[in-house]
Design an enzyme around this catalytic site. Sequence first.
Site, PDB file in Angstrom:
ATOM      1  N   CYS A 113       0.873  -1.242   0.004  1.00 44.69           N
ATOM      2  CA  CYS A 113      -0.103  -0.100  -0.064  1.00 44.69           C
ATOM      3  C   CYS A 113       0.684   1.246   0.129  1.00 44.69           C
ATOM      4  O   CYS A 113       0.314   2.390  -0.471  1.00 44.69           O
ATOM      5  CB  CYS A 113      -1.000  -0.015   1.142  1.00 44.69           C
ATOM      6  N   HIS A 259      -3.784   6.492   0.668  1.00 45.34           N
ATOM      7  CA  HIS A 259      -4.001   5.231  -0.174  1.00 45.34           C
ATOM      8  C   HIS A 259      -5.705   4.985   0.130  1.00 45.34           C
ATOM      9  O   HIS A 259      -6.018   5.277   1.103  1.00 45.34           O
ATOM     10  CB  HIS A 259      -3.061   4.204   0.696  1.00 45.34           C
ATOM     11  N   ASN A 289      -9.736  -1.740  -3.132  1.00 47.15           N
ATOM     12  CA  ASN A 289      -8.629  -1.436  -2.810  1.00 47.15           C
ATOM     13  C   ASN A 289      -7.617  -2.158  -3.583  1.00 47.15           C
ATOM     14  O   ASN A 289      -7.442  -3.323  -3.694  1.00 47.15           O
ATOM     15  CB  ASN A 289      -8.216  -1.796  -1.526  1.00 47.15           C
TER      16      ASN A 289
END
Length: 340
Positions: A113, A259, A289
């Site tokens: 991430c 993020h 995501n």
Amino acid sequence: MAGILAIEYVLPEYKLSNEELADVYQVWTAEKISKKTGINERRIAGEKETAVDLGVAAAEKLFDSRIIDREEVGFVLFVTQSPDYILPTSACIIQERLRLSKNCGAFDINLGCSGFVYGLAAAKGLVESGIAGKVLLITAETYSKHINPLDRSTRTIFGDGAAAALIGGGGMKIGSFALGTDGTGRDLLMIPSGGMRTPRSKETSKEKNAGGNIRSGEQLFMDGTGIFEFTIREVPKNVEQILQKEGLTNQEIDLFIFHQANKFMLDYLRKTMNIEKDRFYMNFSDIGNTVSATIPIAMKRAMDEKIIGRGQNILLCGFGVGLSWGSTIIKTGDYVGERV
């Protein structure tokens, strides 16, 4: 000074909806999944579609735009935790598939991430040291291949995708960096087995039920509470560090792009850090995501929507698996994505 010259992204064709997941899990409705995560559907790579495939497709979009010729690329950085092989490095495979010069350097970055921010740091160093004139920074992930279909703690969140960013002299200026690492939190988000420390075996392949989430030791595990606690502990401090390095205040940032983890976490961070909604960009409800690709995809979407404009300060912050985190500030100046 190094800057971002262009960004493109690609997504797999298949869309996994909340309705499909609700049919599998029963205890969660589609509405509950959306409320918890802010995600309505996520893109999922095909059975034989890899992160390299997605990364190559994103890079080809850059070349198709004629913003750069292939022979101009002096270095390829590939950020992924889903490589085609343990070895060789996937970046070498990408060099060949993109038909880049044999004088082009290439290596992988095994980060999740925070990977785009770390990739920018490496690309900036390569450009400003004179090692490479232009760097192709590709972030691509297929976490879906690491996830057990019956593990709702991860399958509802993660999607697959890739982005390609071109880094060189000029463009949207890349500022300094504030980076951090805490390896004591490595077990909060990990695949416990399959590496050299714990090789695959009959035991590691056995599926187990953990609080209604089914997975084996060879599949992705996430301690959601632990990751949330880490995030709210470290991210505000990290953002303050980069603001101090750049001599800026919170109010001098035109747009924050974090993020794109999940809506609950991002809403909490935004409120905790006193950032107005119109300065805090979120756009992932239709893709999920995508790990290291979330920030560049969000940047490209914000550029396409004309939210990113001239003369702006854009704060980027990535955080997650490792534990690893990092921030930088992009100054758009007079450049917001036109052809070089």
